[in-house]
Write an enzyme that holds these catalytic residues in place. Structure first.
Site, PDB file in Angstrom:
ATOM      1  N   SER A 101      18.715 -66.699  34.644  1.00  0.00           N
ATOM      2  CA  SER A 101      18.399 -65.507  33.855  1.00  0.00           C
ATOM      3  C   SER A 101      19.434 -65.110  32.822  1.00  0.00           C
ATOM      4  CB  SER A 101      18.153 -64.327  34.793  1.00  0.00           C
ATOM      5  OG  SER A 101      19.320 -64.006  35.525  1.00  0.00           O
ATOM      6  N   TYR A 161      43.172 -69.298  39.039  1.00  0.00           N
ATOM      7  CA  TYR A 161      41.879 -69.972  39.027  1.00  0.00           C
ATOM      8  C   TYR A 161      41.945 -71.307  39.774  1.00  0.00           C
ATOM      9  CZ  TYR A 161      37.127 -70.716  37.420  1.00  0.00           C
ATOM     10  OH  TYR A 161      35.770 -70.888  37.390  1.00  0.00           O
ATOM     11  N   LYS A 205      35.851 -75.113  43.816  1.00  0.00           N
ATOM     12  CA  LYS A 205      35.441 -76.106  42.819  1.00  0.00           C
ATOM     13  C   LYS A 205      35.669 -77.533  43.329  1.00  0.00           C
ATOM     14  CE  LYS A 205      34.486 -72.790  39.951  1.00  0.00           C
ATOM     15  NZ  LYS A 205      33.068 -72.407  39.720  1.00  0.00           N
ATOM     16  N   VAL A 250      33.624 -68.738  28.504  1.00  0.00           N
ATOM     17  CA  VAL A 250      32.762 -67.820  27.757  1.00  0.00           C
ATOM     18  C   VAL A 250      32.795 -66.472  28.460  1.00  0.00           C
ATOM     19  CG1 VAL A 250      31.215 -69.586  26.816  1.00  0.00           C
ATOM     20  CG2 VAL A 250      30.724 -68.553  29.051  1.00  0.00           C
TER      21      VAL A 250
END
Length: 390
Positions: free
Chosen positions: A50, A235, A244, A271
């Site tokens: 979405s 991260y 990850k 982003v």
């Protein structure tokens, strides 16, 4: 009612139906300008369809690749006095536009982590497609309940092993400051892997394979972010990084069952998303990165990045990294970009942010996720939050 953005920290609690629709249409227009992708898989599923990279994947597959699609996402419905989630509007705007070109998309809204949704999805695939050619998994959620054990896990975005002091940004005030983050406990790290690792992805693929709804040559993609050394303390070297790594492990297991080209992790660029806005250091890094990449003519948003993925990286024999991932973060991590970002990083302060970074662009992209700040939309006009413009 007049719908305005209500932002608290990294959360926007409202969304604009006309703005979200316009945003979807602009992404479609971009893809159409790039031309068709004849080799695109024609029966495509997107889990997390979405917003962001998931929405972009569905748009590229449908409007450039000629694909029929089925999407899954968890949304909030609007009422007469309250807007729905941005994804609720995006899903319907996508369906309206896809139907205009003869597509018949199907969207299921609910908990994609549940076995109930998986079973419903399989029934819909059998009825609509027979089999799937591709599944894109791009789920972003802070909480997951394991359908086998019933245990609920909550992710924790923290470093591992030792405390970390990092530079970060208050995106509302523009203040640059240092913050100290305590390390995660082993239970927190395990919970983060359970939510953000590859367990649910593999569970989806296993159940689809067992049900016989994966076509010969089926492929699945899972999107990830690796980032630069500036973000690694929180991260890649933290709980998120451990999750990850689990994605890589699950991709290998899927390939072991379905074939060496069946599953790929795709590393994408930074982003603006609601999820990334919650990670310390990432918004500050993003404001600098965007400015540098724009100045070098290399900046991409979600739709540009996914369009490049589908056009240039889905052929068999594409170059992979040492972990067998597809890399679309190559422009972000290029020596030219990273050298300039690294040069600016120690110079960043509240006073220098305006010269060295682009906070206005970051804020603009954040609001755009919810349909705000989009040219041509009259935000002073009364709208019915239950209606998506046709």
């Amino acid at each position: 009612m007049i719908i305005e953005p209500r932002v608290r920290g990294f959360i926007c609690t409202t969304a604009h139906p006309v703005g979200c629709t316009t945003n979807v249409r602009e992404q479609i227009a971009y893809v159409l300008r790039q031309g068709p992708i004849p080799a695109c898989p024609k029966r495509v599923a997107v889990l997390g369809c979405s917003t962001g990279y998931g929405l972009a994947s569905r748009i590229v597959a449908s409007f450039a690749g000629g694909a029929e699609s089925i999407g899954v996402s968890l949304e909030r419905e609007p009422s007469a006095s309250k807007s729905g989630s941005a994804g609720w509007y995006n899903n319907r705007a996508f369906e309206i536009e896809a139907q205009k070109i003869g597509r018949s998309p199907l969207t299921l809204e609910g908990d994609a982590f549940s076995d109930e949704m998986k079973e419903n999805f399989i029934d819909c695939v059998r009825e609509k497609f027979g089999q799937l050619d591709m599944l894109v998994y791009t789920m972003a959620a802070p909480v997951r309940t394991d359908p086998v054990t019933g245990k609920t896990y909550r992710s924790a975005i923290k470093p591992l092993g030792a405390p970390v002091e990092i530079k970060t940004l208050n995106t509302e005030t523009g203040e640059v400051f240092k913050t100290a983050l305590a390390p995660a406990s082993e239970d927190e790290a395990t919970a983060t892997v359970a939510v953000m690792g590859g367990d649910d992805w593999k569970r989806w693929i296993d159940q689809l394979a067992d049900a016989g709804v994966l076509a010969p040559g089926f492929r699945t993609l899972n999107y990830t972010y690796i980032g630069s050394e500036l973000t690694w303390p929180i991260y890649w070297n933290g709980t998120l990084g451990r999750a990850k790594v689990d994605l890589d492990r699950k991709a290998e297991q899927i390939r072991g069952r379905l074939g060496q080209d069946a599953a790929r992790i795709v590393a994408l660029k930074a982003v603006v998303t609601q999820a990334s806005s919650a990670i310390p250091v990432v918004p500050l890094y993003g404001t600098v990165l965007f400015k540098v990449m724009k100045q070098l003519g290399l900046h991409e948003g979600c739709i540009e990045q996914i369009d490049r993925l589908f056009r240039t990286r889905l052929d068999q024999g594409v170059e992979l990294d040492e972990a067998h991932r597809i890399r679309l973060d190559d422009w972000e991590l290029s020596p030219q970009v990273q050298a300039e970002v690294s040069r600016r990083w120690p110079l960043l302060s509240t006073e220098t942010l305006g010269d060295l970074a682009d906070l206005a662009e970051y804020k603009s992209q954040f609001l755009r996720l919810f349909g705000f700040g989009i040219a041509g939309v009259d935000y002073a006009q009364d709208v019915d939050p239950r209606v998506v413009p046709a």
